[in-house]
Design an enzyme around this catalytic site. Structure first.
Site, PDB file in Angstrom:
ATOM      1  N   ASN A  68      50.283 169.165 119.321  1.00 38.99           N
ATOM      2  CA  ASN A  68      49.327 168.121 119.182  1.00 38.99           C
ATOM      3  C   ASN A  68      49.362 167.276 120.381  1.00 38.99           C
ATOM      4  O   ASN A  68      48.332 166.368 120.591  1.00 38.99           O
ATOM      5  CB  ASN A  68      50.007 167.271 118.079  1.00 38.99           C
ATOM      6  CG  ASN A  68      51.509 166.859 118.189  1.00 38.99           C
ATOM      7  OD1 ASN A  68      52.302 167.973 118.156  1.00 38.99           O
ATOM      8  ND2 ASN A  68      51.596 165.825 118.431  1.00 38.99           N
ATOM      9  N   CYS A  79      52.200 159.427 116.108  1.00 38.28           N
ATOM     10  CA  CYS A  79      52.748 159.261 114.777  1.00 38.28           C
ATOM     11  C   CYS A  79      54.168 158.709 114.959  1.00 38.28           C
ATOM     12  O   CYS A  79      54.921 158.404 114.074  1.00 38.28           O
ATOM     13  CB  CYS A  79      53.163 160.506 113.937  1.00 38.28           C
ATOM     14  SG  CYS A  79      51.317 161.348 113.665  1.00 38.28           S
TER      15      CYS A  79
HETATM   16  C1  LIG Z   1      51.336 168.956 114.876  1.00 43.52           C
HETATM   17  C2  LIG Z   1      51.600 167.923 113.571  1.00 43.52           C
HETATM   18  N1  LIG Z   1      52.383 168.122 112.549  1.00 43.52           N
HETATM   19  C3  LIG Z   1      52.612 167.380 111.513  1.00 43.52           C
HETATM   20  C4  LIG Z   1      51.858 166.142 111.496  1.00 43.52           C
HETATM   21  C5  LIG Z   1      51.838 165.262 110.431  1.00 43.52           C
HETATM   22  O1  LIG Z   1      50.954 165.367 109.493  1.00 43.52           O
HETATM   23  P1  LIG Z   1      50.563 164.129 108.441  1.00 43.52           P
HETATM   24  O2  LIG Z   1      50.047 163.186 109.123  1.00 43.52           O
HETATM   25  O3  LIG Z   1      49.689 164.726 107.652  1.00 43.52           O
HETATM   26  O4  LIG Z   1      51.822 164.001 107.679  1.00 43.52           O
HETATM   27  C6  LIG Z   1      50.972 165.969 112.678  1.00 43.52           C
HETATM   28  C7  LIG Z   1      50.293 164.747 112.798  1.00 43.52           C
HETATM   29  O5  LIG Z   1      49.924 164.074 113.658  1.00 43.52           O
HETATM   30  C8  LIG Z   1      50.768 166.783 113.608  1.00 43.52           C
HETATM   31  O6  LIG Z   1      49.882 166.609 114.776  1.00 43.52           O
END
Ligand SMILES: Cc1ncc(COP(=O)(O)O)c(C=O)c1O
Length: 384
Positions: free
Chosen positions: A151, A327
């Site tokens: 990400n 996040c």
């Molecule tokens: C690679 C990856 N995994 C998991 C997530 C988490 O997903 P969610 O926001 O739907 O909980 C993200 C969110 O940025 C992400 O980029």
């Protein structure tokens, strides 16, 4: 001032067709899919159709889709669920240093509970080496969880090779495909993936919904106990409104994937070109070749900049970008991904920016962004 949103890896706006569907669903359909009367049956039918759409999108069986509240929950279900279900077979888990926290924190928790976790390194381009996966495998390995697309850098991991290796050894393979689902054609049969995570709000759907693909027959311990929805894997009344929106987002994605991919590639190339024209100094974190990365994420290091000051100035100039994982509750911790790529002393940890493109961005905007970056870099450099 024209505001330019370049943070689509954090979240995408809701697609107009998705909004329309969700508005209609709010008006017309409210039944609980578990109710046996007309209203419930109507909702059940819609839910079944959505499940079918999700299954088709990754060449999976209808029964293998478990709706969740998003990527985080799907990752948690896959990781804890597989670890607990296979405890009698072993306690070794393999992952990488560059996973999203929605994978890293669950495996760290399992470590505290007595599981043994191997964290694989990555090279300077942010890629895992298949030989490292091979070497790390043990008789007691019960799960390998390696993301599909990172990400922060957009770098693709060798999921096909990992899938082949693990299927031949009978070891469950989970991949967090949250950042891959909106750009890559995914076929879980061909890639030999056992568990796969997606999230709706990264593909122009609503927030708070996603799914976990679980290959049929694979053992998983449930995390939530209650009404036994999702064939007991995930209790709780289904979020039918969000699921309908997600379904529409997937349908639109199917139609537009190639067009979007080409557009993202064009945007990313134009931004690089415009920065070169303006003689802005930058380094690419990762690899520019589209063979190894998705074109909608571009991570650049700007020597001499401080990420927090840079981000604030970009925001004031109307450019919304991020320093990597958004996040982490708004905090700007040095990126664990860049640390894994360049070491903890690298200045890149403190001067890198993630640009993530969307289908509403234009090539002209990339020129504007480069102009604004140039001004900020010149101003901040002369202040030093
Ligand atoms: C690679 C990856 N995994 C998991 C997530 C988490 O997903 P969610 O926001 O739907 O909980 C993200 C969110 O940025 C992400 O980029």
């Amino acid at each position: 001032m024209k505001r330019i949103y370049l943070d689509h890896a954090a979240t995408t706006p809701i697609h107009p067709s998705v909004k329309e569907v969700m508005r209609d669903v709010m008006e017309d359909s409210f039944g609980n899919p578990s109710s046996i009367h007309h209203f419930g049956r109507e909702s059940r039918k819609r839910l079944d159709e959505a499940r079918m759409t999700m299954a088709n999108s990754i060449n999976a069986n209808y029964e293998s889709i478990i709706f969740t509240s998003g990527g985080t929950e799907a990752n948690n279900l896959a990781i804890f669920g597989t670890a607990y279900a296979n405890r009698n077979k072993g306690n070794h888990i393999i992952t990488t240093n560059i996973e999203h926290h929605a994978v890293l924190h669950p495996v760290e928790q399992l470590e505290k509970e007595g599981f043994d976790v191997t964290y694989l390194p990555v090279d300077e381009k942010g890629m895992v080496d298949i030989m490292d996966v091979k070497k790390a495998l043990r008789k007691d390995t019960i799960l390998v969880t390696i993301m599909y697309v990172n990400n922060e850098t957009g770098m693709k991991q060798p999921v096909q090779m990992i899938g082949n290796l693990l299927r031949s050894r009978g070891i469950p393979f989970h991949t967090d495909a949250v950042q891959a689902y909106g750009v890559e054609e995914i076929d879980v049969e061909e890639l030999k993936i056992d568990l796969l995570t997606t999230s709706s709000h990264k593909i122009y759907g609503p927030k708070g919904v996603g799914f976990l693909y679980k290959r049929e027959g694979l053992n998983l311990t449930q995390r939530l106990y209650g009404g036994e929805q999702e064939r007991t894997w995930r209790s709780g009344t289904e979020n039918t409104l969000a699921i309908e929106g997600f379904k529409k987002a997937v349908e639109v994605l199917k139609e537009e994937r190639t067009k979007r991919y080409d557009h993202y590639k064009q945007l990313s190339e134009r931004l690089i070109q415009a920065l070169d024209e303006k003689n802005v100094e930058y380094h690419i974190n990762g690899d520019l070749s589209t063979e190894h990365r998705v074109p909608n994420i571009l991570n650049l290091s700007f020597p001499g900049m401080d990420v927090e000051i840079f981000l604030t100035n970009l925001d004031l100039s109307g450019v919304a970008v991020s320093s990597g994982s958004a996040c982490t509750a708004g905090s700007i911790d040095p990126s664990h991904v860049l640390k894994a790529m360049y070491g903890e002393d690298s200045p890149r940890l403190r001067n890198s920016i993630r640009f993530s493109f969307g289908m509403d961005n234009t090539v002209e905007e990339m020129t504007l962004v480069a102009e604004r970056i140039e001004k900020i870099v010149n101003r901040l450099s002369s202040n030093v």
